[in-house]
Design a protein around this motif. Structure first.
Motif: not given
Length: 412
Positions: A152-165, A249-252, A209-219
């Motif tokens: 799931x993380x690889x697909x999210x990163x490769x897609x690259x449409x959102x900065x946070x997941x 204005x960032x997207x998730x 809101x959201x949680x603080x774990x299993x969070x993927x962010x663009x640096x």
């Protein structure tokens, strides 16, 4: 009545639903072994089963609570102000790799504390060596990464449409330390698959809101949002961060695949955890640095939680002092109760794999989750009361590792 409801749910889940699917959905493969009914190869069957189960639970709850086909409450004469107060109380249920050591001398510019201070230190220019296009995965100390989460993380990163997941976390894996807290956390699993997934898939915003774990962010985006938001942004640093990112204005997006974590090992830790969450979100909602247009849905969610003691009072008082209320209000209140009832069942189904524990133990886990509901409701009420009156700038560290002591970190 409760045992009859459990029997009906078991009957629908184990016998009737597969036969309905086989009869009315052409070409659907329905198998006799229920362990396969929820496997990865039968997505359609699984979703139809969940929809049927959801409708069944809500209808049965409506009938049992008197929302549908129930006799109207016996009228009683109260002063108008008392009657109005009792009716208002009935409305409340409608409102829920390389290791970095942080130097003790480090002080963020705005005075961020606790976990936010440590996270901000990792973003400082002389510490963080990541490029803006690199990705960061935030985990808790006990989090276990699964194969599905990696995909799931690889697909999210490769897609690259959102900065946070963010993705799903379950709590019923490996050795369970406390069955009460684990079954109570099945509600959180449903919350991830419902509210969290919906807001990210449809709106791509952390509206609630959201949680603080299993969070993927663009640096680069994480550096610009920062965790340096002062003491008010240091207790529920994840929610404060999400609100600031939304404001900017960032997207998730929702990340498929699940990670494994542990529920608190004791009821006291469970209570302290909920208390800290409530206090931290109170600080977020009341922060003058986050506009109302950004946080209003989070505020509604928070105050539906804050008014839980009043909702409990409503349940008790409605049986002692019955008042006539519009039928639609009864239907809506029963619907909310039925959805909460179902969320525990769905959370158990999602947390405990049938092919791993078998159907008998699955049924026992469902019954156990439903039995814990009133006790969990009571603990949550205690957490609300203590959270409202206590010092909100404390950070209680829950022990998730065997042998590690619990800690309360105060404002420094």
């Amino acid at each position: 009545m409760a045992w009859w409801i459990i029997f009906c749910l078991a009957f629908w889940a184990t016998w009737l639903i597969p036969r309905i699917c086989a009869k009315f959905i052409p070409g659907m493969m329905v198998v006799s072994r229920l362990s396969l009914a929820f496997s990865e190869t039968l997505h359609t069957t699984k979703h139809v089963a969940h929809v049927c189960l959801f409708i069944t639970v809500v209808v049965l709850f409506e009938m049992g609570a008197g929302g549908l086909w129930g006799d109207p409450p016996t009228s009683a004469s109260y002063p108008p102000l008392v009657t109005l107060l009792l009716q208002i109380l009935r409305l409340l249920p409608l409102l829920a790799l390389p290791q970095v050591v942080v130097p003790s001398s480090y002080r963020p510019k705005s005075g961020a504390l606790f976990k936010a201070r440590a996270l901000q230190y990792c973003l400082e220019e002389d510490v963080n060596l990541l490029a803006d296009t690199d990705w960061i995965v935030h985990l808790d100390e006990e989090t276990l990464v699964t194969d599905s989460a990696i995909r799931g993380i690889l697909n999210f990163v490769i897609e690259g449409r959102h900065q946070f997941g963010q993705g799903l976390i379950t709590y019923a894996n490996e050795n369970i330390k406390n069955w009460f807290t684990t079954l109570a956390d099945s509600f959180r699993v449903s919350d991830d698959m419902g509210k969290l997934r919906f807001q990210f898939k449809v709106f791509h915003k952390p509206l609630f809101g959201w949680k603080g774990s299993y969070v993927v962010t663009q640096a680069g985006a994480e550096r610009r949002v920062t965790f340096d938001h002062g003491p008010d942004g240091s207790v529920a640093e994840d929610n404060y961060f999400g609100m600031v990112a939304l404001r900017e204005g960032y997207t998730f997006d929702f990340i498929e695949g699940e990670m494994w974590e542990k529920s608190p090992f004791s009821i006291y830790d469970f209570l302290q955890q909920r208390k800290r969450w409530l206090q931290g979100i109170l600080l977020v909602v009341h922060s003058q640095h986050i506009p109302v247009s950004t946080k209003w849905l989070l505020a509604i969610s928070l105050y539906s939680w804050v008014t839980m003691p009043l909702a409990l009072a409503s349940v008790i008082l409605s049986t002692i002092f019955p008042v006539p209320v519009p039928g639609l209000l009864n239907v809506m209140a029963a619907f909310v109760g039925g959805v909460n009832f179902y969320m525990y069942i769905f959370g158990v189904i999602k947390s405990f794999r049938v092919d791993r524990i078998g159907w008998m133990r699955m049924a026992l886990c469902m019954a156990g989750a439903l039995i814990t509901m009133p006790f969990n409701f009571l603990v949550e009420n205690v957490a609300v009361v203590r959270g409202l009156v206590g010092n909100k700038h404390k950070f209680y560290i829950v022990n998730k590792l065997t042998g590690a002591p619990d800690k309360v970190v105060s404002t420094v």
